[in-house]
Design an enzyme around this catalytic site. Structure first.
Site, PDB file in Angstrom:
ATOM      1  N   ASP A  50      -9.386   4.043  -3.760  1.00 35.56           N
ATOM      2  CA  ASP A  50     -10.030   2.707  -3.274  1.00 35.56           C
ATOM      3  C   ASP A  50     -11.568   2.783  -3.905  1.00 35.56           C
ATOM      4  OD1 ASP A  50      -8.009   2.099  -1.825  1.00 35.56           O
ATOM      5  OD2 ASP A  50      -8.889   2.169   0.037  1.00 35.56           O
TER       6      ASP A  50
ATOM      7  N   ASP B 142       0.995  -1.092   0.059  1.00 45.08           N
ATOM      8  CA  ASP B 142      -0.029   0.098   0.023  1.00 45.08           C
ATOM      9  C   ASP B 142       1.004   1.242  -0.049  1.00 45.08           C
ATOM     10  OD1 ASP B 142      -2.566   1.412   0.063  1.00 45.08           O
ATOM     11  OD2 ASP B 142      -3.229   0.188   1.422  1.00 45.08           O
TER      12      ASP B 142
END
Length: 442
Positions: free
Chosen positions: A180, A120
């Site tokens: 996201d 991430d």
């Protein structure tokens, strides 16, 4: 292809959640369709690293037997295990990240026999802002994983920051292109503020699927076999969209060659959810060896809002996938011109172009199930026969247009075209040679 904890479970994970999902992949037949990775996302970590070695440690309450135990159990089922970390000082949920700890962490993942790393982009200490700076940060983990000697699929999750499609293919297997995903078809959200992926300064999150599809449109050409644009995990079965919207979600992720990572609760999914994610005809398009993402040929505004979009992608064996997506609120009756489908695939010679556009094609509807076996009276060969009950119903031979197309609001229709090689239309007549990529080579 696989399953990830985050979309449904968030931080509410433990050993039982992971192993139950793995068992469900096997029991439901999804493993046999290609879903092979069981991915542990954020929140698996203990509060602190090992005080002596600085190696990452699993939360002893969530994973009392450790990650290696979970990996062994998953491997016994014929599946693979993935884990999560962050190219920052902390993960997005606030646990320790791997920035400047890449060698230590990669060695531990290999020792646990992990097969996949999702990496991430939170708390990156400002080490972003140019493609070179971001590449160096992500390349450090790539090099560390390779140094372990264990094959570990490397999935970059930097949200499209600093245009990873231009540089990540040499260090990673996939890269996220957007903020996201959110379980929504087209709801606008200020937290996903960018309207174009090409100059997006703040990726955000809560991105509807149609926003992500728009982001993917211009950069499909950057992917290929072994390196893919990642449109984020699937939301099918989580309840935020209708059946037709989830079909659009699955179809578009598949033809755009995004990894197909499920994000629902596999242990309690409905028959409807299973029917979508188990469509072998759509999955086969996603797994096609050519690895060529579909291109958006046109996008037409509709009078009542939304738009109608035509997408086309090349497959092996001279086949073509065609998708028509309706983001509007009303149903539409229309037809699709073969000239539009092959707009990139015709010769500069006018007579050859006309020959291509007027060629005959077998047509298969990839969201309809075959309810009969094609017979000789159809003028078909054995090669076009489809097993009863499977997706990919044979619809006949088309020439010039795919006619009488009815498409509901928020629906996507998907077809496969296969050329009819006959006396009048042969490979020599078409004179088209497909190579990997987004277009024909003459």
């Amino acid at each position: 292809m696989g399953w990830n904890t985050w979309n449904h479970f968030g931080c509410g994970i433990n050993e039982d959640v992971i192993l139950s999902a793995a068992k469900a992949l096997v029991k439901t037949g999804l493993k046999d369709l290609g879903y092979e990775y069981v991915l542990i996302d954020d929140c698996w970590q203990a509060p602190h690293r090992d005080p002596k070695t600085n190696a990452p440690v699993a939360d002893p309450h969530k994973f009392p037997h450790g990650i290696k135990h979970v990996a062994d159990k998953v491997h016994e089922m014929g599946l693979k295990l993935g884990i999560y970390s962050d190219a920052g000082t902390k993960t997005c949920a606030g646990f320790y990240g791997s920035l400047d700890m890449e060698q230590t962490d990669a060695k531990q993942y290999a020792a646990w026999e992990v097969d996949y790393l999702k990496y991430d982009n939170c708390y990156n200490e400002g080490r972003s802002g140019t493609p070179l700076i971001s590449r160096e940060r992500y390349a450090a983990m790539s090099e560390a994983l390779n140094a372990t000697g264990r094959p570990i699929l490397y999935s970059m999750c930097n949200w499209g920051e600093d245009q990873p499609w231009n540089w990540a293919m040499t260090i990673a297997n996939s890269w996220r292109i957007s903020g996201d995903i959110h379980d929504s078809f087209d709801r606008y959200d200020e937290r996903c503020p960018c309207e174009s992926v090409l100059d997006c300064k703040f990726a955000g999150y809560h991105c509807a699927i149609t926003r992500i599809i728009d982001f993917a449109a211009p950069i499909g050409q950057k992917g290929g076999p072994g390196h893919f644009n990642d449109l984020d995990m699937l939301e099918i079965g989580n309840g935020g969209m209708t059946y037709d919207e989830y079909v659009t979600h699955f179809s578009m992720w598949a033809i755009l060659k995004s990894p197909l990572i499920l994000g629902n609760d596999l242990t309690s999914m409905s028959d409807e959810t299973w029917s979508i994610i188990s469509n072998e005809a759509i999955i086969s398009v996603n797994k096609d060896p050519m690895g060529s993402a579909a291109n958006r040929i046109w996008k037409k505004k509709l009078p009542t809002g939304g738009d109608l979009q035509l997408w086309v992608g090349w497959l092996v064996e001279w086949e073509t996938v065609v998708a028509l997506m309706n983001t509007g609120t009303g149903a539409i009756n229309t037809s699709i011109s073969i000239a539009d489908v092959f707009t990139d695939g015709v010769s500069s010679n006018d007579s050859e172009s006309e020959s291509t556009r007027q060629s005959a094609f077998y047509l298969y509807d990839l969201w309809e199930k075959e309810d009969r076996i094609a017979g000789k009276d159809d003028g078909d060969r054995a090669a076009i026969r489809t097993a009863r009950g499977k997706y990919g119903r044979y619809e006949g031979i088309v020439r010039g247009h795919i006619k009488d197309v009815y498409i509901k609001p928020h629906q996507t229709r998907v077809w496969k075209l296969a050329p009819v090689w006959g006396a009048q239309e042969s490979k020599q007549a078409l004179r088209l040679q497909r190579k990997r990529g987004a277009r024909y080579e003459m």
